[in-house]
Design a protein around this motif. Structure first.
Motif, PDB file in Angstrom:
ATOM      1  N   ARG A  62       0.828   3.121  15.658  1.00 19.32           N
ATOM      2  CA  ARG A  62       0.999   2.665  14.279  1.00 19.32           C
ATOM      3  C   ARG A  62      -0.055   1.631  13.905  1.00 19.32           C
ATOM      4  NH1 ARG A  62       4.961  -1.364  14.357  1.00 19.32           N
ATOM      5  NH2 ARG A  62       3.260  -2.800  13.907  1.00 19.32           N
TER       6      ARG A  62
ATOM      7  N   GLU B 248      -6.729  -5.575   8.921  1.00 15.53           N
ATOM      8  CA  GLU B 248      -6.050  -6.022   7.707  1.00 15.53           C
ATOM      9  C   GLU B 248      -5.571  -7.466   7.840  1.00 15.53           C
ATOM     10  OE1 GLU B 248      -4.861  -4.653   4.531  1.00 15.53           O
ATOM     11  OE2 GLU B 248      -6.730  -3.604   4.951  1.00 15.53           O
TER      12      GLU B 248
ATOM     13  N   ARG C 135       1.598   6.576   8.462  1.00 14.17           N
ATOM     14  CA  ARG C 135       0.660   5.984   7.496  1.00 14.17           C
ATOM     15  C   ARG C 135       1.427   5.175   6.457  1.00 14.17           C
ATOM     16  NH1 ARG C 135      -2.096  11.366   5.499  1.00 14.17           N
ATOM     17  NH2 ARG C 135       0.139  11.887   5.545  1.00 14.17           N
ATOM     18  N   MET C 136       1.161   3.884   6.379  1.00 19.48           N
ATOM     19  CA  MET C 136       1.831   3.044   5.395  1.00 19.48           C
ATOM     20  C   MET C 136       1.413   3.399   3.985  1.00 19.48           C
ATOM     21  SD  MET C 136       1.813  -0.667   7.260  1.00 19.48           S
ATOM     22  CE  MET C 136       2.654  -0.920   8.828  1.00 19.48           C
ATOM     23  N   SER C 137       0.164   3.815   3.806  1.00 21.71           N
ATOM     24  CA  SER C 137      -0.336   4.151   2.475  1.00 21.71           C
ATOM     25  C   SER C 137      -0.089   5.605   2.110  1.00 21.71           C
ATOM     26  CB  SER C 137      -1.837   3.876   2.394  1.00 21.71           C
ATOM     27  OG  SER C 137      -2.533   4.732   3.292  1.00 21.71           O
TER      28      SER C 137
ATOM     29  N   THR D 269      -3.793  -3.346  -0.665  1.00 19.17           N
ATOM     30  CA  THR D 269      -3.616  -3.969   0.638  1.00 19.17           C
ATOM     31  C   THR D 269      -3.747  -5.481   0.517  1.00 19.17           C
ATOM     32  OG1 THR D 269      -5.981  -3.745   1.119  1.00 19.17           O
ATOM     33  CG2 THR D 269      -4.534  -1.957   1.855  1.00 19.17           C
TER      34      THR D 269
ATOM     35  N   ARG E 163       0.812  -1.212   0.000  1.00 18.27           N
ATOM     36  CA  ARG E 163       0.000   0.000   0.000  1.00 18.27           C
ATOM     37  C   ARG E 163       0.847   1.264   0.000  1.00 18.27           C
ATOM     38  NH1 ARG E 163      -3.289  -0.047   5.736  1.00 18.27           N
ATOM     39  NH2 ARG E 163      -1.999  -1.522   6.874  1.00 18.27           N
ATOM     40  N   ASP E 164       2.171   1.097   0.080  1.00 20.71           N
ATOM     41  CA  ASP E 164       3.091   2.224   0.066  1.00 20.71           C
ATOM     42  C   ASP E 164       3.651   2.393  -1.339  1.00 20.71           C
ATOM     43  OD1 ASP E 164       5.047   4.115   0.419  1.00 20.71           O
ATOM     44  OD2 ASP E 164       5.912   3.196   2.201  1.00 20.71           O
TER      45      ASP E 164
ATOM     46  N   SER F  88      -3.490  10.622   9.965  1.00 22.77           N
ATOM     47  CA  SER F  88      -2.134  10.320  10.405  1.00 22.77           C
ATOM     48  C   SER F  88      -2.092  10.045  11.902  1.00 22.77           C
ATOM     49  CB  SER F  88      -1.208  11.491  10.089  1.00 22.77           C
ATOM     50  OG  SER F  88      -1.555  12.611  10.903  1.00 22.77           O
TER      51      SER F  88
ATOM     52  N   ASN G 185      -3.081   2.312  10.971  1.00 23.60           N
ATOM     53  CA  ASN G 185      -3.128   1.473   9.776  1.00 23.60           C
ATOM     54  C   ASN G 185      -4.132   0.329   9.865  1.00 23.60           C
ATOM     55  OD1 ASN G 185      -0.806   2.615   8.081  1.00 23.60           O
ATOM     56  ND2 ASN G 185       0.170   2.319  10.068  1.00 23.60           N
ATOM     57  N   ASP G 186      -4.923   0.279  10.945  1.00 25.37           N
ATOM     58  CA  ASP G 186      -5.911  -0.787  11.150  1.00 25.37           C
ATOM     59  C   ASP G 186      -5.285  -2.159  10.876  1.00 25.37           C
ATOM     60  OD1 ASP G 186      -8.316  -2.048  11.697  1.00 25.37           O
ATOM     61  OD2 ASP G 186      -9.082  -1.809   9.660  1.00 25.37           O
ATOM     62  N   GLU G 187      -4.140  -2.414  11.499  1.00 22.38           N
ATOM     63  CA  GLU G 187      -3.350  -3.596  11.154  1.00 22.38           C
ATOM     64  C   GLU G 187      -4.031  -4.911  11.514  1.00 22.38           C
ATOM     65  OE1 GLU G 187       0.788  -3.338  12.290  1.00 22.38           O
ATOM     66  OE2 GLU G 187       0.847  -1.201  11.809  1.00 22.38           O
TER      67      GLU G 187
END
Length: 331
Positions: free
Chosen positions: A206, A215, A124-126, A80, A55-56, A131, A210-212
């Motif tokens: 983090r 995901e 933000r990874m994306s 993603t 996503r980056d 942020s 990023n809702d890790e």
């Protein structure tokens, strides 16, 4: 040190991963492309083609200098891994997921992931959406405390949250070192060999930004749908929270979840979607630890897809933290 765009990158646990999924062939998907280390390793080991997902957008800019060396065997998808089952027209022979923050993100101060370098409080990874600064400056004290405790397993979460609220009443948070200094001010100084006082809080923020965990669960389910019978799933984790989710998911989908206790009612046994290969997690050896200290907490879990139909897996029983970004946005 920031990697040069064409510098070879050896990711954590690459050698044991390639050994566990051997022989490598067919179509693979690297759901966390990053600096491209796993994709390169898979292609060098015999994969016919690798789909690299990230996503980056920076990941693909850096890969442009070496991707042509693989003569069309590498395809890039900006997206993603939770949607990885939509990126190929056929079932996959393998999926690799590396759940850690990539070195190229940690090493760049302007990305805002590191408490050791000053930069904008981003994470933000994306590079899109709210942020870390937005979260830290807008969430209530209770929300911050819950995020830091649930996602960072930080016992001093309430003390840290209170300090953040007090500090932002004077000036909003804008930089990483600004936040790190507030955290350090309310925690004991770390002893030699211990992690930095801000480690757990930065991890928690983090994960929330990023809702890790959302995901992760969606990505595991997508991999289950995308893999052909006999296909391999390899997941590398870096902290106990995410490893717990992966471990419990694979245990449940391989028929090894069992009953919570002997008095619990028996459930109808479902046909397993995965076979664990091996049954236990694989960690780094001494050689890898000597070369890459970041590997010390890494764990690799590998499973092989069976022929049985995929299905949905609820969050309950997986050890998922109880907070979600949707909860915060609706608050």
């Amino acid at each position: 040190m920031t990697l040069a765009p064409d510098a070879p990158h050896t990711p954590v646990l690459l050698r044991p991963l390639l050994a566990a999924v051997a022989p490598v062939c067919g179509l693979w998907l690297d759901g966390t492309f990053g600096a491209g280390g796993y994709a390169r390793g898979l292609l060098d080991a015999g994969a016919d083609h690798v789909i690299g997902v990230d996503r980056d957008p920076l990941a693909f800019e850096l890969a442009a200098s070496w991707a042509d060396n693989y003569e069309g065997k590498l395809t890039f998808v900006e997206g993603t891994f939770s949607k990885l089952d939509t990126y190929a027209d056929t079932l996959l022979d393998g999926v690799v997921l590396d759940l850690g923050v990539s070195s190229m993100q940690l090493d760049r101060a302007d990305r805002g992931f590191s408490f050791m370098k000053d930069g904008p409080l981003d994470m933000r990874m994306s590079q899109s959406g709210p942020s870390a600064a937005d979260l830290v400056n807008a969430a209530s004290e209770a929300e911050l405390a819950d995020i830091i405790f649930q996602y960072g397993e930080e016992r001093a979460s309430r003390r840290i949250a209170a300090a953040i609220i007090k500090a932002r009443s004077t000036a909003p948070f804008e930089t990483t070192l600004q936040l790190a200094a507030v955290i350090e001010s309310v925690l004991p100084r770390s002893k030699p060999g211990q992690s930095h006082p801000a480690t757990r809080t930065f991890q928690a923020i983090r994960i929330a930004v990023n809702d890790e965990f959302g995901e992760l669960l969606a990505g595991l389910q997508a991999a289950e749908r995308a893999l052909k019978p006999g296909g391999k799933l390899a997941v590398v984790t870096f902290h106990s929270l995410e490893d717990r989710v992966v471990k419990r998911y694979l245990a449940a989908r391989s028929g090894g979840a069992g009953r919570a206790n002997r008095y619990a009612p028996e459930t109808v046994e479902e046909k397993p979607q995965f076979k664990l290969t091996p049954r236990r997690a694989i960690g780094p050896d001494e050689d890898e630890l000597g070369q890459n200290p970041r590997a010390r907490s890494a764990k690799l879990r590998v499973a092989q897809r069976t022929e049985h139909a995929s299905g949905e897996m609820p969050r309950t029983g997986l050890g998922m933290p109880k907070i979600s970004l949707k909860d915060l946005s609706d608050a």
